[in-house]
Design an enzyme around this catalytic site. Structure first.
Site, PDB file in Angstrom:
ATOM      1  N   ASN A 249     -13.160  -8.944  -3.954  1.00  0.00           N
ATOM      2  CA  ASN A 249     -12.934 -10.279  -4.517  1.00  0.00           C
ATOM      3  C   ASN A 249     -11.827 -10.979  -3.737  1.00  0.00           C
ATOM      4  O   ASN A 249     -11.925 -12.154  -3.401  1.00  0.00           O
ATOM      5  CB  ASN A 249     -12.531 -10.183  -5.988  1.00  0.00           C
ATOM      6  CG  ASN A 249     -13.563  -9.461  -6.810  1.00  0.00           C
ATOM      7  OD1 ASN A 249     -14.707  -9.348  -6.385  1.00  0.00           O
ATOM      8  ND2 ASN A 249     -13.177  -8.949  -7.968  1.00  0.00           N
ATOM      9  N   ASP A 250     -10.760 -10.238  -3.485  1.00  0.00           N
ATOM     10  CA  ASP A 250      -9.665 -10.804  -2.702  1.00  0.00           C
ATOM     11  C   ASP A 250      -9.932 -10.692  -1.207  1.00  0.00           C
ATOM     12  O   ASP A 250      -9.653 -11.619  -0.455  1.00  0.00           O
ATOM     13  CB  ASP A 250      -8.345 -10.105  -3.051  1.00  0.00           C
ATOM     14  CG  ASP A 250      -7.751 -10.661  -4.343  1.00  0.00           C
ATOM     15  OD1 ASP A 250      -7.761 -11.893  -4.505  1.00  0.00           O
ATOM     16  OD2 ASP A 250      -7.303  -9.864  -5.180  1.00  0.00           O
TER      17      ASP A 250
ATOM     18  N   HIS B 258     -11.263 -14.423 -12.652  1.00  0.00           N
ATOM     19  CA  HIS B 258     -11.192 -13.364 -13.670  1.00  0.00           C
ATOM     20  C   HIS B 258     -11.897 -13.715 -14.967  1.00  0.00           C
ATOM     21  O   HIS B 258     -12.339 -12.829 -15.695  1.00  0.00           O
ATOM     22  CB  HIS B 258      -9.748 -12.926 -13.894  1.00  0.00           C
ATOM     23  CG  HIS B 258      -9.279 -12.051 -12.786  1.00  0.00           C
ATOM     24  ND1 HIS B 258      -8.572 -12.524 -11.723  1.00  0.00           N
ATOM     25  CD2 HIS B 258      -9.502 -10.743 -12.523  1.00  0.00           C
ATOM     26  CE1 HIS B 258      -8.350 -11.553 -10.864  1.00  0.00           C
ATOM     27  NE2 HIS B 258      -8.902 -10.453 -11.324  1.00  0.00           N
TER      28      HIS B 258
ATOM     29  N   GLU C 239      -7.550  -4.935   0.069  1.00  0.00           N
ATOM     30  CA  GLU C 239      -7.983  -6.301  -0.260  1.00  0.00           C
ATOM     31  C   GLU C 239      -7.296  -7.330   0.623  1.00  0.00           C
ATOM     32  O   GLU C 239      -7.541  -8.521   0.527  1.00  0.00           O
ATOM     33  CB  GLU C 239      -7.795  -6.603  -1.752  1.00  0.00           C
ATOM     34  CG  GLU C 239      -6.479  -6.186  -2.342  1.00  0.00           C
ATOM     35  CD  GLU C 239      -6.432  -6.304  -3.863  1.00  0.00           C
ATOM     36  OE1 GLU C 239      -7.321  -6.909  -4.477  1.00  0.00           O
ATOM     37  OE2 GLU C 239      -5.461  -5.777  -4.445  1.00  0.00           O
TER      38      GLU C 239
ATOM     39  N   CYS D 145     -14.329  -1.735  -5.699  1.00  0.00           N
ATOM     40  CA  CYS D 145     -14.264  -2.171  -7.094  1.00  0.00           C
ATOM     41  C   CYS D 145     -14.357  -3.686  -7.222  1.00  0.00           C
ATOM     42  O   CYS D 145     -14.236  -4.226  -8.307  1.00  0.00           O
ATOM     43  CB  CYS D 145     -13.007  -1.638  -7.773  1.00  0.00           C
ATOM     44  SG  CYS D 145     -11.509  -2.164  -6.945  1.00  0.00           S
TER      45      CYS D 145
HETATM   46  C1  PEP Z   1     -10.622  -7.381  -6.003  1.00  0.00           C
HETATM   47  O1  PEP Z   1      -9.783  -8.152  -5.513  1.00  0.00           O
HETATM   48  O2  PEP Z   1     -11.752  -7.176  -5.515  1.00  0.00           O
HETATM   49  C2  PEP Z   1     -10.317  -6.653  -7.245  1.00  0.00           C
HETATM   50  C3  PEP Z   1     -11.108  -5.725  -7.716  1.00  0.00           C
HETATM   51  O3  PEP Z   1      -9.192  -7.008  -7.922  1.00  0.00           O
HETATM   52  P1  PEP Z   1      -9.071  -8.312  -8.818  1.00  0.00           P
HETATM   53  O4  PEP Z   1     -10.443  -8.913  -8.959  1.00  0.00           O
HETATM   54  O5  PEP Z   1      -8.494  -7.894 -10.127  1.00  0.00           O
HETATM   55  O6  PEP Z   1      -8.149  -9.166  -8.008  1.00  0.00           O
HETATM   56 MG    MG Z   2      -7.734  -8.150  -6.186  1.00  0.00          MG
END
Ligand code: PEP
Ligand code: MG
Length: 534
Positions: A451-452, A186, A428, A499
């Site tokens: 991302n996850d 993050h 995710e 996202c």
């Molecule tokens: C993700 O996991 O892709 C996501 C957008 O959420 P975060 O990055 O906040 O975990």
């Molecule tokens: Mg996530």
């Protein structure tokens, strides 16, 4: 030159600010000269006061009154005879060294406050922790926090928390580099939002530089050059100019609407962490907000935001975006995002543990405050709400049941909300991707959190530079799960966004378009660059 992972595009030349939070070793050593120890304490207290006054002022100007009040509370602790008086007594009566005395007194006070059955007083324990940490660091002659005085600074740290990153003062910080971390940690995501060039996962960069060393951050190739020669500095100055010129050129795409060859309109949206970031989405030509990470509203403070504060935040974003869609994600705390006032269990694998929807369904008092604020704000625009870390339909149904409870409460209070809110889930967790065609029957939309999803599919921690070679968005297993998710949604006439950071990855965009992804959401600063790739 040191090689790491490019985390935020751009180049920066500046001087090192080493951000080290070393553990201070606290000993039981007795002192013989208590007067000297008391003088040390007095000096540390006045230094704390000076630092806190500065932070308070800066926070008031840059963030707001409410946030600044936190630091006022910290200053009041310094004036409290219960605290400093007790530390003095401990030094005088028991010949305790000043660091140990602060530690002993604060631990006692924290224990007392934490045992009181009153949320407000329990939060004061967090304030005492902060103040004593600052006092101990000052007594040990260490730097505290990211209080940067000089222009053209490059922050060098072992790691930065998302809240450290959020505090970076863009007028002074040109870039940052860290020992650990991955592209989708993050702090890296935050750096892209702030448009601060960053390189992470440099291994031992904190021990390779000292304060004020000249350093170049290459956020494109992912390396740092320590004490470069004049020719290299000149070369990078030229690169910075070219980078800025390219950014100007991209502005031509501001009003371009993305339409595929077969005539389908593609939404290109922005991810935001604070209400004000919505302005940046519009300035970069975004079609809407595809992800509002609401947990950032909960950070950098010593208590959770109230319903009223959250309502104002959501209303601001909805009004700013006018008739454009705003996807707000409910609280996703845990993993690498923690809150000082919300104790989380110590877990071996926090990313697989008590986080996001799991925590909200367990602590519905916290969840309901947010849902009520979202419902109330919904009358101001096109709201879509999504739940993070959904692994199966029960969690979605349980979350919706809490929404229904909130609606009933609002009905009874005569408070309006929109009946056109879309309710979706983040995909995710691989299990959710595999079951997408089932889940799609019940939800209004999906948003793929790559991302996850990537870290869970490939068992490669998104935070770890050691396994970043495995963290591959284009791995066939990841691509199959994405395709299954899109097909599953389309089978039931639902739309799918993405996202995660992959949505802004130029190399992935053509494949995602081919799969039929309907919406792409990314850091606002990546929107124009992505538009170039459609
Ligand atoms: C993700 O996991 O892709 C996501 C957008 O959420 P975060 O990055 O906040 O975990
Ligand atoms: Mg996530």
């Amino acid at each position: 030159m040191k090689k790491g992972i490019a985390a935020s595009k751009g180049y920066a030349i500046g001087n090192v600010f080493l951000y080290e939070e070393n553990e201070v070793i606290i000993t039981d050593e007795k002192v013989t000269d208590t007067a000297a120890e008391l003088a040390k304490l007095e000096k540390a207290v006045s230094l704390c006061r000076e630092q806190l006054e500065k932070i308070k002022e800066k926070t008031r100007q840059n963030v707001g009154e409410h946030e600044a009040a936190v630091f006022e509370a910290h200053i009041l602790i310094l004036d409290d005879p219960e605290f400093v008086g007790s530390v003095e007594a401990e030094i005088k009566n028991n010949s305790t060294n000043a660091i140990k005395a602060v530690d002993t007194v604060s631990k006692n006070l924290i224990m007392i406050f934490e045992s009181i059955d009153d949320a407000y007083l329990r939060e004061r324990a967090a304030d005492i922790k902060d103040v004593s940490k600052r006092m101990i660091a000052n007594l040990a002659g260490q730097t505290v926090g990211l209080e940067i005085e000089k222009q053209n600074t490059i922050v060098v740290a072992h790691d930065l928390t998302p809240s450290d990153t959020a505090q970076l003062d863009k007028t002074k910080v040109r870039g940052f580099i860290t020992n650990i971390g991955g592209r989708t940690s993050h702090s890296a995501i935050m750096a892209r939002t702030l448009e601060i060039p960053a390189v992470v996962g440099l291994g031992d960069i904190t021990t390779s530089v000292k304060n004020d060393d000249l350093i170049i951050v290459d956020g494109i190739e992912g390396f740092a050059i320590i004490n470069p020669d004049e020719a290299t500095v000149a070369e990078y100055k030229t690169k910075i100019e070219a980078f800025e010129a390219e950014k100007e050129e991209l502005k031509k795409l501001l009003d371009v609407k993305v339409v595929t060859k077969d005539g389908k309109h593609i939404e290109v949206c922005g991810n935001i962490g604070k209400p004000k970031d919505a302005d940046q989405v519009l300035e970069n030509g975004g079609d809407g907000v595809g992800l509002f990470r609401t947990e950032f509203l909960y950070m950098d403070r010593d208590s959770a935001p109230t319903e009223e504060e959250q309502y104002e935040a959501y209303k601001y974003v909805l009004e700013t975006m006018k008739d454009k869609k705003v996807v707000i994600r409910t609280l996703d705390i845990g993993g690498d995002k923690t809150l000082p006032y919300l104790p989380l269990p110590e877990e071996m694998n926090p990313f697989l543990g008590y986080r996001a929807i799991r925590l909200c369904l367990d602590q519905t008092d916290i969840f309901k405050v947010q849902l009520r604020a979202l419902l109330r704000a919904s009358v101001y625009g096109q709201l879509a709400v999504m739940f993070p870390m959904i692994s199966g339909i029960e969690e979605f149904n349980n979350a919706k049941a809490v929404v229904e409870e909130c609606k009933k409460e609002l009905d009874a209070e005569g408070i309006a909300y929109s009946n056109n809110i879309e309710w979706g889930i983040m995909i995710e967790i691989p299990a959710a991707a595999v079951m997408a065609d089932e889940l799609a029957k019940y939800v209004d939309f999906f948003s793929i959190g790559t991302n996850d999803l990537i870290q869970y599919t490939l068992a490669a921690d998104r935070m770890s530079e050691k396994v970043s070679y495995l963290y591959n968005p284009m791995h066939p297993a990841v691509l199959r799960l994405i395709k299954m998710t899109i097909d599953g949604a389309h089978k039931h006439g639902k739309w799918v966004g993405m996202c995660g950071e992959m949505a802004g990855d130029e190399a992935a965009i053509p494949t995602l378009l081919e799969y039929g992804l309907d919406e792409f959401s990314m850091s606002a600063t990546s929107i124009l660059n992505a538009k170039k790739s459609y």
